[in-house]
Every structure is written in structure tokens, then in C-alpha cells.
Design an enzyme around this catalytic site. Structure first.
Site, PDB file in Angstrom:
ATOM      1  N   LEU A 538      26.270  15.664  13.537  1.00  0.00           N
ATOM      2  CA  LEU A 538      25.960  16.697  14.533  1.00  0.00           C
ATOM      3  C   LEU A 538      27.009  17.797  14.532  1.00  0.00           C
ATOM      4  CD1 LEU A 538      24.919  14.404  17.517  1.00  0.00           C
ATOM      5  CD2 LEU A 538      23.403  15.853  16.175  1.00  0.00           C
ATOM      6  N   GLY A 539      28.231  17.428  14.249  1.00  0.00           N
ATOM      7  CA  GLY A 539      29.317  18.400  14.266  1.00  0.00           C
ATOM      8  C   GLY A 539      30.621  17.726  13.935  1.00  0.00           C
ATOM      9  N   VAL A 540      31.670  18.525  13.831  1.00  0.00           N
ATOM     10  CA  VAL A 540      32.998  18.029  13.506  1.00  0.00           C
ATOM     11  C   VAL A 540      33.978  18.552  14.531  1.00  0.00           C
ATOM     12  CG1 VAL A 540      34.823  17.904  11.776  1.00  0.00           C
ATOM     13  CG2 VAL A 540      32.432  17.988  11.057  1.00  0.00           C
ATOM     14  N   GLY A 541      34.738  17.666  15.149  1.00  0.00           N
ATOM     15  CA  GLY A 541      35.750  18.061  16.127  1.00  0.00           C
ATOM     16  C   GLY A 541      37.133  17.695  15.659  1.00  0.00           C
ATOM     17  N   GLY A 542      38.128  17.938  16.513  1.00  0.00           N
ATOM     18  CA  GLY A 542      39.503  17.620  16.164  1.00  0.00           C
ATOM     19  C   GLY A 542      39.725  16.139  15.970  1.00  0.00           C
ATOM     20  N   VAL A 546      30.978  13.731  14.478  1.00  0.00           N
ATOM     21  CA  VAL A 546      30.053  13.197  15.468  1.00  0.00           C
ATOM     22  C   VAL A 546      28.695  13.023  14.801  1.00  0.00           C
ATOM     23  CG1 VAL A 546      28.981  13.531  17.722  1.00  0.00           C
ATOM     24  CG2 VAL A 546      31.298  14.378  17.307  1.00  0.00           C
ATOM     25  N   LYS A 561      31.111   9.155  17.788  1.00  0.00           N
ATOM     26  CA  LYS A 561      32.266   9.956  17.365  1.00  0.00           C
ATOM     27  C   LYS A 561      33.247   9.040  16.638  1.00  0.00           C
ATOM     28  CE  LYS A 561      35.066  11.746  20.505  1.00  0.00           C
ATOM     29  NZ  LYS A 561      35.649  12.682  21.493  1.00  0.00           N
ATOM     30  N   ASP A 657      41.600  20.403  29.501  1.00  0.00           N
ATOM     31  CA  ASP A 657      40.994  21.079  28.351  1.00  0.00           C
ATOM     32  C   ASP A 657      39.595  21.580  28.701  1.00  0.00           C
ATOM     33  OD1 ASP A 657      41.052  22.097  25.803  1.00  0.00           O
ATOM     34  OD2 ASP A 657      40.377  20.252  24.835  1.00  0.00           O
TER      35      ASP A 657
END
Length: 870
Positions: A538-542, A546, A561, A657
Site C-alpha cells: 500500500l505504501g512505504v513509511g519510515g 505497509v 506494517k 507527530d
């Protein structure tokens, strides 16, 4: 009689506080020499702490130079604690020397550097050396590279030098290895200090009976930590102007122990050996111990990890003060430095002879082959103490010059995990367009490499965890002194937790949190994601990638995640997310389904979020724009979630955050606040703030938190104010591609409001669709959230009330009805709330508590877009 007694107590308490302040002031050190030089400035100026700096322009100081020029910085980074001494500098293109008249004796030397663009000079071209009295303090030093690697906007280098004459020379020399090299300095401090470091020889750990004579040496201060306590500013350090930092970023592994503080009845009593000059009262009034469970304490070490320069000897000063026990052999522990025994059977009462009496111990340790320094404590089981525990109050680490008088280490290597300081990204800081101009974003204030060390510690921990190594580089079961993850048969290889007993490495998760959410096996996760098929990302975070997945035989859709082993985030955020979300339940907060720690993995499982992040509905996507009413409802939902965190939970929780990528939307566009990896429990009743390392995302960070490192719930309010303008204007919080004055959305929106042209910058999709009164109320609310000082910002409950009011104004205009208001201007919808409270806040809190009991099955997964700027 009750009231007079209360007044008497208050009066006595006030007198006690004043007396304490007078005692502290009386005992404070008064330096014989106190020189604060604001380089490149012509006048005398005062910094944000009230200290007066003298300019060096106009022959006010003895400077020998053939080529130097005073300059001003072209850009002021918002993280600078003060314009003095950072916004002016002196540039040297040839060897130049400052000469200061001083009295003989030990002195602090602090050099301040702000690597900005000065005139036509690029910060990346500055390479130079600094020497004094036969000692090399810096060699081929690049402030720009150092600042980038440590994610700081400015650098402070602190040294201790024992002056033997009445003059002190400091020489700046551009490096010959770089054709365009120049030297610069923004500020120089020279302050005399009491002889608290040079008086005694120090035993070298690992070499029996070998002592090091440090009387003729110079030091560089590497780390100074208030263990178990809060940040202590230079102004609070008994006249010695030292800065003490929180020890949390340097803790290694999941065993971080517990923090304790002296009771109000307990008074710290200094001795002749350890005076108030050794460390302030606040250092000895707080501590970190292993915890109350002796079984757990036998199976782990309380460990700190520090990055240092190779091939130097270091002095490690440990500060102790027993705050709980009165007798010898009640708490006895061993001290290890770099996997070598530094002290067996340490007994603070045995050293100090009494409770609440501070002591300190100095040890020398060599860092020949490794660039890390380990400090570890473990109970002395063989001594059979009454309590199997260990405790520490403070740490100071100093580098000693080598045989040639050198103190300089190499420039650090910037981590590829850190954001590019000149990248054109919406979450990056503004920077110049020229490739030769380097502008570095600031994270933590002060000289310690707080954020850089945090990323380093997490990376080292996770790498060694995956390899099954302890701090000595050996397998945990074969450690020379104690396996980190459990003694005897409870080794890393067996994957048996000493806490929960699960068949996984669940050392990161407390037993309470583990019982409140579901544990998944790694096989279940692999099956649910088709072995982490890239088509399901779905996406890439720090934290990592995911995935969309399925559990329970495909009956439930989830977001998974998975931590990236090389991520700049890791164990601490993984643990915090589970600890927070396993105990919080609210309609507008994320719901964590469970976690997985099998096979050294760190995986979090959330309910699937159908509509993704708020940001992707505002800009940089092809999704249809949200209506103004939808945006208001989303802001109200997020405000409800934050208000619950601040007031509805057992303890105040500060998110730290808040941004549009951490506000996620379910299939009905209900807002959920997500990503609690940086969250922190708020201050207790006796404190107004939490002093801590600066974390968050650039563009959303509270400037007061930046300057003072003091976190409050009003820091979340500031970030939410940026979110409100982001929703209104549909543009990033930071956009470096815009003209300088427009880069920061917060600054630009406030400027437009002041000029009365806010309508010019709102989302074109909203033009003519917002009721003017609604827009006015919404914009005023966002403006108040962005006040410079936290005390001027509204509480989140007041923000929520105003947003509800704005929604009522919008709905009334769309229905063609005039809003019914009471004398306070609140719509009739809120009359019932106002019956409970004159300001409406209590009524909102009651509504929030009602929401807290409402659970939804379709909630949230965390953070799809990379959180730059942490």
C-alpha cells in the site's frame, strides 16, 4: 480552620521554594573569566537565555589575521535557539588567531557553528582546523557534514583545557587539502571552571592497577546525560553552564528499566568529595533502575550505547545517589564498560555512608577497535543483596587527547537513512537552489548528537538482534558476562521471552500490552500477505512497508506494517505503538489488532483503512477533492481524537507527530489519528512540560519545542494548526520550490491573514463554497493554534469547540437558515454543552468520554507516506 491551614501550607511551600532558590544561587559557581564572543558582530547583544555576548568587530578583541571578514547568515533556521551568536560569523581564508587574556587554571572552551550560506560562500566548502595551547581541537572539520549527519542545524563543540599562562590562543586554519576551503566560527565561549575533573588519577578499565594521569591533558565533552531525568539547560547548572540531556535515546534493547525521583521530603546532601559543582541537584534527584522484579533483573543488563571516535581513551564519570535504601548490601551491582568489568559490587550506601548523599566514580576506557562505547549495569547476585537491582543518576563521557595532543576525530558519515537536506520534498526544510549552497535542518539543540545517536542506536540494536549478538559482538548465549536477552537457558536462540513466556522474541512488549492485543505467528503474516507480495504494498513509511492482507481465513481485511531492518526507526517506536494502542480505545484513534515478533521480525497489524491518508485527498493524487463540509468533519474527528489523548486517557498523552499523513480515513471518511511511535506521556501535576529530545516532522514542529526542548500538549495544538491550514489551502506544510517567504505554509498563511488576503491562497476547489463567517472562525482557530508561545494557544477542547461552531455556521448557510446563537456567539447546538461549563470545554470532554466507549471494526493502519524529518 481548613482554609487557614491550606493557606499556611501554601505560604510555607512558597517560602521553601524561595529558600531553595536562594541556596542554589548562593552555592552557584561564579567564574573568574567569562568571555562570550559573538563573532562577526559589531555590538553587544543578548541571547535568549539573557547572556550578554560581546562583538568582535571594531578592534574589540585581539585578532591576528591576514584575511578575515565579518558576515551575516542569509537564512535563519527555525530551530536556532537564538539569533545570538548564530546569525553572524567571522570567515577566515588564512590562518587566524584570537588571543584572550585569562587567569591560569581549567577553562571551558565552547565553539559555536551554524553551517549556513554566508555571502557567496557555500557551507560545503568549509574545511578547517582549530588549535589551542598545543592541542588540536578540530582537524579538517566540516560543520556542514557534521550537522547533516547529526540532523542538527547548528553544532556546539565543548572542550576543557587547563591554561598554564595568562593568555589563551585559539587558531583557525583552512584545510590545505581543499582548494576553496575557508574557516568560520559564530561564537566562542571561554569560561573558567572549578577543578572538578583534573584532581585525581583515573583507573584504566581492563588493565589492573594502571592509572592515567589526566592533569596535563585536555578533554572534549562527548555526552552529558541526566539519567532517568529531564533536560537541564545551561542556565540551571549551578553557574557552570553545562547542558544535561535525557538518556532515553542511548538506552540499548528492550530492558530500559524504570525511572524514579526523590520524594519532596528528601533533601540531597552534598559531601566534600562530590559538591554542587560536580553535578546539579536535579541530576541526583532522579535515577533509572532496573525495576522491581528480581527474576527479570537477573536476566538482562541495564545498558547504554554511545558512538565515539576510535583510537582514543575516554573518561566515563558515573553519578550515583541512593534515593530509596538506607543500609549497605540492600542494592549491589556490577558496572561494565565495553564488556569489561569496571567495578564489582558497587554499593552506593557503602560509598556515601548515607541515603541522599551523591557520589561519583571515574573510569578510563580505551576505544581502540570499535566506534561504540557501552555502559552496562547488572545486579551482583553473588553478594546476595536484599534487592537484585542496579541504579544510575548521571553519565558524563569525555575524550582525552592522544600523545600528540590531538582531540580531533573524523567527520561523521551521513546516514543514507536521513533525509537529504537539500531535497525538494514537502516535508523537508527550505533550502537554496544552488547546488553549492547547503542548508541543514536542525533537530535537537545543543552539542550532544541526540538524534543522530538515536538512529545509530536503533540500527545497531536491530542489526545485532537479527544476528543474535550482544554488545560484545558474541552470541547472546556466549557472552563473556551475561546474555542480554536472558540468562541460563533463556537465550536468544530459544526465543523464550523472560517477560511473557510466549514462543517468540517478545522482549519488546510488556505482558500487559501483550494480553490486550493479539499475537500473530510469522507464518500467519506470510500467508495473509502471500509471502509479502510486492503487488500488495500500500505504501512505504519510515518504519517499513505497509501491505494489504487478510487474516482468519480471508474473512477480515487488514493492513500489515513490517519493519525494515535498515529503517531509521525501530524497536522503541514498535514498542511505543503497541503500548499506547493496546490501552487506548476511541472512535477517532487507530485500533491495533495485533503484532508479530517471531523470527526477529517487528510487524504491526491494523484494520484496513479504505480511504487512506487525509493528505492524499488534498493534493498530489488523482482522488476527487473533498467538499468543505467533509474537510470540517474530518478536522473535527481528528480534534476529538487528540482531545481524548490530552484529557480523556489516564495520563496526558502527547502525540508529537500530528500531520495529514497521520490522519487516516475509513470507508465513510471518519478520521482516525494514527502512528503513536513518537508519542510521549505528558508531565505530571508538578510539572508544566516534559523536557525531551526534539522529534516530529518538519513543517509541523512547535517552534517553542524546537527552542527549549520542552514538550507540552500545546505542541500538538501547534501541529494541528498547520494541519488546519493544509486542509484549507491544499498544499504541503513545506514546499521548497516556492519563493522563500512562501516555503512554510504556517508562516505564509499567518502573513496572508495579517494582510487580509487569506482568500487568495485557499484551495481553488473551495472558492465561493465556504460561508464567510465559517471561514473566519476556522482561520482564527488555526491562527491561535500557531501562536509562538504555548500558553497563548487554545487547549484542544477549545479548538474542537470552535471547529464544531464553524461546521454549524457552514451547515446553517447551506440550509439557508440563520444560526441561533446565545449571547456568547455559540450556536444553539451548543447550549446544552454550555449549561455544563461556561466555556463549553467540560461539555466537549463529556462528549469525548462518550465517544471513547464507541468501538468500530473498520479503523486504521499507520502512516503510508514516509515521515521525513524525524
Amino acid at each position: 480552620m481548613a482554609m487557614p491551614r491550606i493557606f499556611l501550607v501554601l505560604i510555607l511551600y512558597s517560602v521553601a521554594l524561595r529558600f531553595k532558590g536562594l541556596v542554589a544561587q548562593k552555592d552557584a559557581y561564579v567564574p573568574v573569566d567569562s568571555i562570550l564572543l559573538n563573532c562577526g558582530s559589531s555590538g553587544d547583544e543578548t541571547d535568549s537565555d539573557g547572556r550578554k555576548w560581546k562583538g568582535d568587530v571594531g578592534g574589540k578583541i585581539d585578532l591576528t589575521s591576514q584575511s578575515d571578514v565579518p558576515v551575516k547568515a542569509q537564512y535563519q533556521d527555525p530551530s536556532l535557539p537564538s539569533t545570538v551568536p548564530y546569525m553572524s560569523a567571522r570567515i577566515f581564508s588564512s590562518e587566524s588567531t584570537y588571543t584572550f587574556q585569562v587567569t591560569p587554571g581549567p577553562h571551558w572552551i565552547r565553539l559555536h557553528f551554524y553551517p549556513a550560506s554566508y555571502s557567496s560562500l557555500a557551507a560545503s566548502d568549509s574545511f578547517f582546523s582549530v588549535t589551542t595551547g598545543g592541542f588540536t581541537l578540530l582537524h579538517n572539520f566540516s560543520a556542514a557534514i557534521t550537522a547533516q549527519a547529526l540532523t542538527q542545524s547548528y553544532i556546539i563543540k565543548e572542550y576543557s583545557v587547563n591554561c598554564t599562562t595568562n593568555s589563551l590562543n585559539i587558531t583557525f586554519s583552512p584545510s590545505a587539502d581543499h582548494p576553496s576551503a575557508y574557516a568560520f566560527v559564530n561564537g566562542i565561549e571561554i569560561i573558567s571552571m572549578p577543578d572538578i575533573y583534573y584532581s585525581d588519577d583515573v583507573r584504566l578499565v581492563g588493565f589492573e592497577d594502571q592509572l592515567i594521569d589526566i592533569s596535563g591533558n585536555s578533554f572534549q565533552m562527548m555526552y552529558r546525560l541526566n539519567v532517568g531525568g529531564q533536560f537541564i539547560s545551561a542556565a540551571e547548572d549551578s553557574g557552570l553552564s553545562r547542558t544535561w540531556y535525557d538518556d532515553t535515546p542511548y538506552l540499548y534493547g528492550a530492558g530500559i528499566g524504570i525511572t524514579t525521583a526523590a520524594s519532596k521530603k528528601l533533601s540531597i546532601q552534598y559531601s566534600t568529595d562530590t559538591t554542587i559543582y560536580t553535578a546539579p541537584v536535579d541530576v541526583y534527584s532522579t535515577a533509572r533502575s532496573m525495576g522491581p522484579d528480581p527474576k527479570i533483573n537477573q536476566n538482562y543488563n541495564l545498558t547504554w550505547n554511545f558512538q565515539v571516535d576510535k583510537n582514543f581513551t575516554y573518561i566515563v564519570r558515573l553519578h550515583f545517589c541512593e534515593l530509596q535504601y538506607n543500609e549497605v548490601n540492600q542494592r549491589v551491582f556490577d558496572i561494565y564498560l565495553n564488556n569489561q568489568t569496571a567495578q564489582e559490587s558497587a554499593d552506593i550506601i557503602g560509598w556515601a555512608s548515607s541515603k541522599a548523599v551523591p557520589v561519583h566514580k571515574d573510569y578510563a576506557v580505551m576505544a581502540s577497535d570499535a566506534d561504540t562505547l557501552w555502559v552496562a549495569l547488572h545486579p551482583s547476585v553473588g553478594m546476595k543483596p536484599e534487592y537484585l537491582d542496579a541504579v544510575l543518576n548521571g553519565i558524563e563521557i569525555f575524550k582525552i587527547n592522544d600523545a600528540t595532543g590531538n582531540l580531533a576525530g573524523p567527520n561523521p558519515i551521513p546516514s543514507p537513512l536521513l533525509p537529504d537536506p537539500v531535497a525538494d520534498d514537502s516535508d523537508s526544510s527550505p533550502s537554496g537552489n544552488s547546488g553549492k549552497k547547503l542548508h541543514v535542518i536542525g533537530g535537537a539543540a545543543g552539542s550532544a548528537a541526540v538524534l543522530g545517536a538515536l538512529a545509530f542506536c536503533v540500527a545497531v540494536y536491530y542489526r545485532k538482534k537479527r544476528e543474535g549478538l550482544g554488545p560484545d559482538g558474541m552470541t547472546s548465549g556466549a557472552s563473556a558476562w551475561l546474555p542480554l536477552y536472558g540468562g541460563n537457558s533463556h537465550t536468544m536462540g530459544s526465543k523464550v521471552s523472560t517477560i511473557s513466556g510466549r514462543s517468540c522474541t517478545s522482549s519488546h512488549v510488556s505482558s500487559m500490552a501483550a494480553n490486550l492485543c493479539r499475537h500473530f505467528t510469522f507464518q500467519e503474516i506470510k500467508q495473509g500477505t502471500k509471502n509479502f507480495n510486492e503487488s500488495l504494498v500500500l505504501g512505504v513509511g519510515g518504519f517499513g512497508k505497509v501491505y494489504v492482507g487478510e487474516i482468519d481465513g480471508g474473512t477480515q481485511k487488514v493492513a500489515i506494517k513490517r519493519a525494515n531492518p535498515s529503517s531509521e526507526q525501530g524497536v522503541h517506536e514498535f514498542q511505543t505503538e503497541i503500548e499506547m494502542l493496546s490501552k487506548l480505545r476511541h472512535r477517532h484513534l487507530v485500533s491495533l489488532i495485533g503484532y508479530c515478533e517471531d523470527d526477529n521480525e517487528m510487524i504491526l497489524v491494523y484494520d484496513y483503512m479504505a480511504q487512506g491518508t487525509l493528505r492524499e485527498h488534498l493534493y498530489k493524487s488523482n482522488k476527487p477533492p473533498l467538499s468543505w463540509k467533509q474537510r470540517l468533519e474530518i478536522c473535527i474527528g481528528a480534534a476529538r481524537g487528540l482531545h481524548y489523548l490530552h484529557t480523556g486517557a489516564k495520563y496526558t498523552i502527547i502525540h508529537r507527530d500530528v500531520k495529514t499523513t497521520n490522519i487516516l480515513l475509513d470507508d465513510k471518511f471518519v478520521a482516525k489519528v494514527s502512528d503513536f511511535g513518537l508519542s510521549k506521556t505528558g508531565p505530571g501535576l508538578d510539572h508544566t512540560h516534559v523536557s525531551t529530545v526534539v522529534k516530529g516532522s518538519f513543517g509541523y514542529l512547535d517552534p517553542e519545542y524546537f527552542r527549549r526542548q520542552q514538550l507540552t500538549d500545546k505542541s500538538d495544538v501547534y501541529s494541528f494548526g498547520v494541519v488546519l491550514f493544509e486542509v484549507l489551502c491544499a498544499r504541503p506544510a513545506l514546499n521548497p520550490s516556492l519563493p522563500k517567504e512562501q516555503v512554510s505554509l504556517a508562516d505564509w498563511a499567518l502573513h496572508c491573514m495579517k494582510k487580509g488576503v487569506l482568500e487568495d491562497i485557499i484551495d481553488p476547489q473551495l472558492k465561493g463554497k465556504i460561508n464567510p463567517e465559517c471561514l473566519k472562525k476556522f482561520a482564527e482557530t488555526a491562527q491561535k493554534c500557531l501562536s509562538d508561545h504555548g500558553m497563548d494557544r487554545p487547549a484542544m477542547g477549545d479548538v474542537l469547540w470552535n471547529l464544531e461552531f464553524a461546521l454549524q455556521l457552514q451547515e446553517s448557510s447551506e440550509d439557508g437558515k440563520a444560526s441561533t446563537t446565545d449571547k456568547s456567539g455559540a450556536p444553539g447546538l451548543f447550549n446544552e454543552l454550555n449549561n455544563h461549563s461556561s466555556d463549553g470545554v467540560v461539555g466537549v470532554e463529556a462528549m469525548m468520554n462518550e465517544d471513547a466507549s464507541t468501538l468500530t471494526s473498520t479503523e486504521v493502519f499507520s502512516q503510508l507516506i514516509s515521515p521525513k524529518g524525524r
